[in-house]
Design an enzyme around this catalytic site. Structure first.
Site, PDB file in Angstrom:
ATOM      1  N   GLU A   1       4.027   4.457  32.868  1.00  0.00           N
ATOM      2  CA  GLU A   1       3.585   4.564  31.472  1.00  0.00           C
ATOM      3  C   GLU A   1       3.327   3.217  30.799  1.00  0.00           C
ATOM      4  O   GLU A   1       3.758   2.973  29.676  1.00  0.00           O
ATOM      5  CB  GLU A   1       4.615   5.387  30.674  1.00  0.00           C
ATOM      6  CG  GLU A   1       4.798   6.773  31.260  1.00  0.00           C
ATOM      7  CD  GLU A   1       5.896   7.600  30.585  1.00  0.00           C
ATOM      8  OE1 GLU A   1       6.546   7.107  29.652  1.00  0.00           O
ATOM      9  OE2 GLU A   1       6.083   8.752  31.010  1.00  0.00           O
TER      10      GLU A   1
ATOM     11  N   ASN B   1       2.322   5.393  37.732  1.00  0.00           N
ATOM     12  CA  ASN B   1       2.494   6.756  37.216  1.00  0.00           C
ATOM     13  C   ASN B   1       2.305   6.769  35.696  1.00  0.00           C
ATOM     14  O   ASN B   1       2.846   5.905  34.991  1.00  0.00           O
ATOM     15  CB  ASN B   1       3.930   7.210  37.559  1.00  0.00           C
ATOM     16  CG  ASN B   1       4.197   8.679  37.311  1.00  0.00           C
ATOM     17  OD1 ASN B   1       3.462   9.537  37.797  1.00  0.00           O
ATOM     18  ND2 ASN B   1       5.255   8.974  36.564  1.00  0.00           N
TER      19      ASN B   1
ATOM     20  N   HIS C   1       1.411  16.527  32.115  1.00  0.00           N
ATOM     21  CA  HIS C   1       2.128  17.312  31.104  1.00  0.00           C
ATOM     22  C   HIS C   1       1.067  17.872  30.154  1.00  0.00           C
ATOM     23  O   HIS C   1       0.532  17.133  29.313  1.00  0.00           O
ATOM     24  CB  HIS C   1       3.094  16.430  30.314  1.00  0.00           C
ATOM     25  CG  HIS C   1       4.227  15.893  31.125  1.00  0.00           C
ATOM     26  ND1 HIS C   1       5.225  16.705  31.627  1.00  0.00           N
ATOM     27  CD2 HIS C   1       4.530  14.640  31.525  1.00  0.00           C
ATOM     28  CE1 HIS C   1       6.102  15.955  32.297  1.00  0.00           C
ATOM     29  NE2 HIS C   1       5.695  14.696  32.250  1.00  0.00           N
TER      30      HIS C   1
ATOM     31  N   GLU D   1       4.394  15.304  37.579  1.00  0.00           N
ATOM     32  CA  GLU D   1       5.338  15.873  36.608  1.00  0.00           C
ATOM     33  C   GLU D   1       4.737  17.102  35.945  1.00  0.00           C
ATOM     34  O   GLU D   1       4.861  17.303  34.731  1.00  0.00           O
ATOM     35  CB  GLU D   1       5.709  14.829  35.535  1.00  0.00           C
ATOM     36  CG  GLU D   1       6.264  13.533  36.108  1.00  0.00           C
ATOM     37  CD  GLU D   1       6.682  12.513  35.056  1.00  0.00           C
ATOM     38  OE1 GLU D   1       6.788  12.863  33.866  1.00  0.00           O
ATOM     39  OE2 GLU D   1       6.900  11.344  35.440  1.00  0.00           O
TER      40      GLU D   1
ATOM     41  N   ASP E   1       3.736  20.247  34.123  1.00  0.00           N
ATOM     42  CA  ASP E   1       4.191  21.401  33.343  1.00  0.00           C
ATOM     43  C   ASP E   1       3.094  21.736  32.346  1.00  0.00           C
ATOM     44  O   ASP E   1       2.318  20.867  31.952  1.00  0.00           O
ATOM     45  CB  ASP E   1       5.565  21.207  32.681  1.00  0.00           C
ATOM     46  CG  ASP E   1       5.711  19.945  31.863  1.00  0.00           C
ATOM     47  OD1 ASP E   1       4.693  19.364  31.425  1.00  0.00           O
ATOM     48  OD2 ASP E   1       6.869  19.535  31.636  1.00  0.00           O
TER      49      ASP E   1
HETATM   50  O1  G3I Z   1      23.014  12.596  29.597  1.00  0.00           O
HETATM   51  C1  G3I Z   1      23.038  12.409  28.191  1.00  0.00           C
HETATM   52  C2  G3I Z   1      24.229  13.089  27.593  1.00  0.00           C
HETATM   53  O2  G3I Z   1      25.394  12.459  28.073  1.00  0.00           O
HETATM   54  C3  G3I Z   1      24.134  12.978  26.067  1.00  0.00           C
HETATM   55  O3  G3I Z   1      25.214  13.666  25.480  1.00  0.00           O
HETATM   56  C4  G3I Z   1      22.816  13.564  25.587  1.00  0.00           C
HETATM   57  C5  G3I Z   1      22.667  13.442  24.078  1.00  0.00           C
HETATM   58  O4  G3I Z   1      21.374  13.042  23.713  1.00  0.00           O
HETATM   59  O5  G3I Z   1      21.772  12.874  26.190  1.00  0.00           O
HETATM   60  C6  G3I Z   1      21.777  12.976  27.602  1.00  0.00           C
HETATM   61  O6  G3I Z   1      20.704  12.223  28.103  1.00  0.00           O
HETATM   62  C7  G3I Z   1      19.428  12.789  27.945  1.00  0.00           C
HETATM   63  C8  G3I Z   1      18.789  12.895  29.310  1.00  0.00           C
HETATM   64  O7  G3I Z   1      17.474  13.347  29.183  1.00  0.00           O
HETATM   65  C9  G3I Z   1      19.531  13.840  30.238  1.00  0.00           C
HETATM   66  O8  G3I Z   1      19.473  15.148  29.740  1.00  0.00           O
HETATM   67  C10 G3I Z   1      18.622  11.904  27.035  1.00  0.00           C
HETATM   68  O9  G3I Z   1      19.135  11.935  25.728  1.00  0.00           O
HETATM   69  C11 G3I Z   1      17.189  12.349  27.032  1.00  0.00           C
HETATM   70  O10 G3I Z   1      16.404  11.391  26.335  1.00  0.00           O
HETATM   71  C12 G3I Z   1      16.664  12.448  28.436  1.00  0.00           C
HETATM   72  O11 G3I Z   1      15.346  12.942  28.403  1.00  0.00           O
HETATM   73  C13 G3I Z   1      14.582  12.693  29.544  1.00  0.00           C
HETATM   74  C14 G3I Z   1      13.355  11.886  29.165  1.00  0.00           C
HETATM   75  O12 G3I Z   1      12.543  11.728  30.324  1.00  0.00           O
HETATM   76  C15 G3I Z   1      13.727  10.527  28.617  1.00  0.00           C
HETATM   77  O13 G3I Z   1      12.635   9.709  28.493  1.00  0.00           O
HETATM   78  C16 G3I Z   1      14.172  14.027  30.138  1.00  0.00           C
HETATM   79  O14 G3I Z   1      15.331  14.694  30.652  1.00  0.00           O
HETATM   80  C17 G3I Z   1      13.176  13.829  31.268  1.00  0.00           C
HETATM   81  O15 G3I Z   1      12.652  15.064  31.659  1.00  0.00           O
HETATM   82  C18 G3I Z   1      12.041  12.959  30.791  1.00  0.00           C
HETATM   83  O16 G3I Z   1      11.164  12.737  31.864  1.00  0.00           O
HETATM   84  C19 G3I Z   1      10.012  11.962  31.564  1.00  0.00           C
HETATM   85  C20 G3I Z   1       9.671  11.159  32.790  1.00  0.00           C
HETATM   86  O17 G3I Z   1      10.767  10.386  33.207  1.00  0.00           O
HETATM   87  C21 G3I Z   1       8.456  10.269  32.550  1.00  0.00           C
HETATM   88  N1  G3I Z   1       7.344  11.038  32.051  1.00  0.00           N
HETATM   89  C22 G3I Z   1       7.609  11.885  30.894  1.00  0.00           C
HETATM   90  C23 G3I Z   1       8.788  12.806  31.173  1.00  0.00           C
HETATM   91  C24 G3I Z   1       9.023  13.741  30.008  1.00  0.00           C
HETATM   92  O18 G3I Z   1       9.398  13.037  28.856  1.00  0.00           O
END
Ligand code: G3I
Length: 301
Positions: free
Chosen positions: A127, A169, A206, A235, A237
């Protein structure tokens, strides 16, 4: 074939999913994931904040959970991701200039050494291009270290693990006419011309109402492939999971020999980062119509 992975293998491709380490104790989740998919991407566990929470102190606990689950079940792994403006640990967010540049290099070397020889493809840089009409780089602390940061990342990665395919990516580079797509295309063309090591482009795909699937997606895939790189849908969806759109995306990949795999960004709707969008192929234990359309497209190839 009766599963996505086996059906994709009929044409030499893979069909993968993002896996979250926190869900590996959910047997309904692992049953579907193990049955259907033959490639795994860690949804968050191999990112910078997860793998290097303190500078120079690497932590592969959760990354290895995902990696080991995949390997124990005979699946290959895509690495995601080594250099990104987002999900940087606090220490990295506060760095700049040559110190940050060196930290990026050290990070790539540290993570790739741990998984050396065992990763099918790494999303080396994620990105790095800006949204909107300019077609240029995203402003970030990494970009501020100099425009060559991306090629330095790729050169570092090639040396760190020569066996891994090295991918760029990004999202919203699906629509061929978008400035962002053209910006990435021009960078990849330049890298190929100058011998910067790059093997693949990951189209995140996405899709939602704001950035919908466009029928020129196939042109995007074939245009990148013509530069001499593999193309992977990394990725996928689709908001609402239209069976027709899922089939169209699948057929677009199947139409291009160098589009060699598709990964969906999660197993069931309840696992998706896009809560409420029902964008995936399973709802609870059930296959959705989009699942059937993807499987049929793979089996027709
Ligand atoms: O694990 C913590 C947890 O301990 C905490 O209590 C909670 C509270 O916010 O957060 C948890 O972490 C979260 C993590 O996902 C695991 O669930 C983060 O806040 C959250 O920001 C994170 O989101 C991820 C996101 O990337 C972050 O940028 C998504 O799961 C994940 O699907 C998403 O994936 C990205 C790719 O890497 C890149 N392309 C876009 C895609 C979608 O955004």
């Amino acid at each position: 074939a009766s599963t996505l992975g086996a059906a994709a293998q009929q044409s030499g491709r893979y069909f993968g999913t993002a896996i979250a380490s926190g869900k590996l104790g959910d047997s309904a989740y692992t049953t579907i994931a193990n049955r259907e998919f033959d490639m795994v991407t860690a949804e968050n566990e191999m990112k910078i904040d997860a793998t290097e929470p303190n500078r120079g102190q690497f932590n592969f606990t959760n990354g290895d959970r995902v990696f080991n689950w995949a390997r124990q079940n005979g699946k290959r792994v895509r690495g995601h991701t080594l250099a990104w403006h987002s999900q940087q640990p606090g220490w990295m967010q506060s760095l700049s200039g040559s110190t940050l540049r060196q930290a990026m290099i050290d990070h790539i070397n540290g993570v790739m050494a741990h998984y050396r020889g065992n990763i099918y493809a790494w999303d080396v840089v994620n990105e790095a291009f800006a949204d909107g009409g300019g077609g240029g780089r995203r402003s970030s602390n990494l970009q501020s270290t100099g425009n060559d940061w991306i090629e330095v990342a790729f050169r570092t990665a090639r040396t760190a693990d020569p066996a891994a395919k090295l991918c760029y990516n990004d999202y919203n580079i699906d629509n061929w006419t978008a400035a962002k797509t053209q910006g990435v295309y021009n960078m990849v063309r330049d890298f190929k011309q100058r011998g910067v090591p790059i093997d693949c482009v990951g189209l995140q795909a996405h899709f939602n109402s704001g950035s919908p699937y466009n029928s020129n997606f196939r042109t995007t895939i074939s245009s990148f492939a013509a530069l001499g790189v593999d193309v992977q849908i990394t990725e996928l969806d689709i908001q609402g999971a239209s069976a027709q759109t899922y089939a169209a995306v699948t057929n677009d990949c199947l139409a291009v020999p160098r589009c060699n795999g598709i990964t969906v960004w999660g197993v069931r709707d309840q696992d998706s980062w896009r809560s409420g969008d029902t964008p995936l192929l399973f709802s609870g234990n059930n296959k959705k119509p989009a699942y059937d359309s993807v499987l049929a497209a793979l089996n027709a190839a």
